[in-house]
Structures are given as C-alpha cells and as structure tokens.
Design an enzyme around this catalytic site. Sequence first.
Site, mmCIF file in Angstrom:
data_model
loop_
_atom_site.group_PDB
_atom_site.id
_atom_site.type_symbol
_atom_site.label_atom_id
_atom_site.label_comp_id
_atom_site.label_asym_id
_atom_site.label_seq_id
_atom_site.Cartn_x
_atom_site.Cartn_y
_atom_site.Cartn_z
ATOM 1 N N HIS A 102 12.544 -86.240 -0.294
ATOM 2 C CA HIS A 102 13.370 -85.169 0.278
ATOM 3 C C HIS A 102 12.516 -84.237 1.116
ATOM 4 O O HIS A 102 11.333 -84.043 0.864
ATOM 5 C CB HIS A 102 14.102 -84.374 -0.808
ATOM 6 C CG HIS A 102 13.198 -83.844 -1.876
ATOM 7 N ND1 HIS A 102 12.745 -84.618 -2.921
ATOM 8 C CD2 HIS A 102 12.636 -82.631 -2.048
ATOM 9 C CE1 HIS A 102 11.957 -83.900 -3.690
ATOM 10 N NE2 HIS A 102 11.869 -82.691 -3.178
ATOM 11 N N HIS A 104 12.238 -80.360 2.602
ATOM 12 C CA HIS A 104 12.686 -78.968 2.454
ATOM 13 C C HIS A 104 12.712 -78.310 3.836
ATOM 14 O O HIS A 104 11.754 -78.467 4.603
ATOM 15 C CB HIS A 104 11.700 -78.151 1.625
ATOM 16 C CG HIS A 104 11.488 -78.621 0.220
ATOM 17 N ND1 HIS A 104 11.977 -77.942 -0.867
ATOM 18 C CD2 HIS A 104 10.824 -79.684 -0.287
ATOM 19 C CE1 HIS A 104 11.607 -78.555 -1.988
ATOM 20 N NE2 HIS A 104 10.902 -79.625 -1.658
HETATM 21 P P1 5GP Z 1 10.227 -80.859 -5.101
HETATM 22 O O1 5GP Z 1 9.481 -79.892 -5.975
HETATM 23 O O2 5GP Z 1 10.454 -82.188 -5.816
HETATM 24 O O3 5GP Z 1 9.637 -81.031 -3.741
HETATM 25 O O4 5GP Z 1 11.637 -80.205 -4.836
HETATM 26 C C1 5GP Z 1 12.767 -80.418 -5.623
HETATM 27 C C2 5GP Z 1 13.723 -79.324 -5.279
HETATM 28 O O5 5GP Z 1 15.004 -79.700 -5.740
HETATM 29 C C3 5GP Z 1 13.390 -77.984 -5.960
HETATM 30 O O6 5GP Z 1 13.204 -76.985 -4.956
HETATM 31 C C4 5GP Z 1 14.601 -77.707 -6.845
HETATM 32 O O7 5GP Z 1 14.968 -76.354 -6.847
HETATM 33 C C5 5GP Z 1 15.685 -78.574 -6.231
HETATM 34 N N1 5GP Z 1 16.653 -79.094 -7.184
HETATM 35 C C6 5GP Z 1 16.382 -79.710 -8.365
HETATM 36 N N2 5GP Z 1 17.542 -80.068 -8.979
HETATM 37 C C7 5GP Z 1 18.552 -79.666 -8.159
HETATM 38 C C8 5GP Z 1 19.979 -79.748 -8.247
HETATM 39 O O8 5GP Z 1 20.553 -80.271 -9.210
HETATM 40 N N3 5GP Z 1 20.693 -79.212 -7.208
HETATM 41 C C9 5GP Z 1 20.073 -78.643 -6.128
HETATM 42 N N4 5GP Z 1 20.880 -78.154 -5.177
HETATM 43 N N5 5GP Z 1 18.746 -78.539 -6.014
HETATM 44 C C10 5GP Z 1 17.985 -79.051 -7.012
#
Ligand code: 5GP
Length: 144
Positions: A102, A104
């Site tokens: 993903h 951001h």
């Molecule tokens: P990572 O740390 O893996 O790069 O980012 C994962 C992101 O997904 C985090 O910023 C977290 O807040 C978001 N996230 C995790 N679970 C959910 C969810 O169920 N719904 C949404 N909208 N965001 C999520």
Amino acid sequence: MERDPNCVFCKILDGEIPSAKIYEDEKVLSFLDIAPFNYGHTLIIPKYHAHGISDLPEEYRNAVFAAAAKLAPAVMHATGAAGFNLLMNNGETAGQTVPHAHLHIIPRFADDKVLLGASQKQYQGTELAEMQAKIQAKIAAREA
Ligand code: 5GP
Ligand code: ZN
C-alpha cells in the site's frame, strides 16, 4: 495471489470491513487511513494481495502510482495542505504493519512535526563507490 482471507486490506477489498472510500478503479482502491498522521492521510491499495512493491504484478504497481498522481492533488486541495509525502513501507523492519502492499499519501502542513527523527549518514572514503558497485551488481544479476 488475488486475496488472502486473513489480510485486513483484502477484507476491505471484499467489503467485509468498512472503509471511507475515496476512489476506486479496476486495479486499486483508495480510502482514508483509520489512524492518520494528518487528517486526510489516504491509502492506495492494489486489488491484489502482494506483500510489497517487488512482488506486485507490474499492472497493479503502475495503477497504484498512477492513482497517487491523480489523488494527491485532491487530498492537498481538500485539506489545504502545502505538500504531501508518498510513503510505502516494505517489510516489518521498515514499519509495515499490514502485509498487503500500500501507498500512503500524507498531506503536510508547516511545522506539523510528522515523519521526524531520521538522521542522515555520511559515506567515508570509498564506501559510496563500493555501495554503488554492490547494488549495480545485484541489478545486473537479476536482469541476467
Ligand atoms: P503500514 O504501517 O503497514 O505502512 O500502514 C498501515 C496503515 O493502515 C496504518 O497507517 C494504519 O493506520 C492503517 N490501517 C490499519 N488497519 C486499518 C483499517 O482497518 N482501516 C483503515 N482505514 N486503515 C487501517
Ligand atoms: Zn491482502
């Protein structure tokens, strides 16, 4: 693999978990991050379960970045942000908490103190040239 039944983002793709959707096309879905660094923090996910950028099929990878170019200005204008960061964490050590690739989009405001704390290192002597050669050799080996 198209979907992993245990993956939270696959569950969002399948509508099992709700999300505040902002954009969707054939290859990607975009929705608001539930725990934003700044309000308007947006995620773009491929409609394909792959852990990170390197195991994501090219058509999905391209679609994620094409969506970022389209959505980031809208996020900026909607939030009044002065800039934005595109961030992709690959691997737990890099801060990846959801093992579904993903991107951001993080809207940024003056003095918002988001994404602080990194200090930049300095190469000494031949270290830079050695690192350059080492990475180039790996690229050549993968392309061979
Ligand atoms: P990572 O740390 O893996 O790069 O980012 C994962 C992101 O997904 C985090 O910023 C977290 O807040 C978001 N996230 C995790 N679970 C959910 C969810 O169920 N719904 C949404 N909208 N965001 C999520
Ligand atoms: Zn997934």
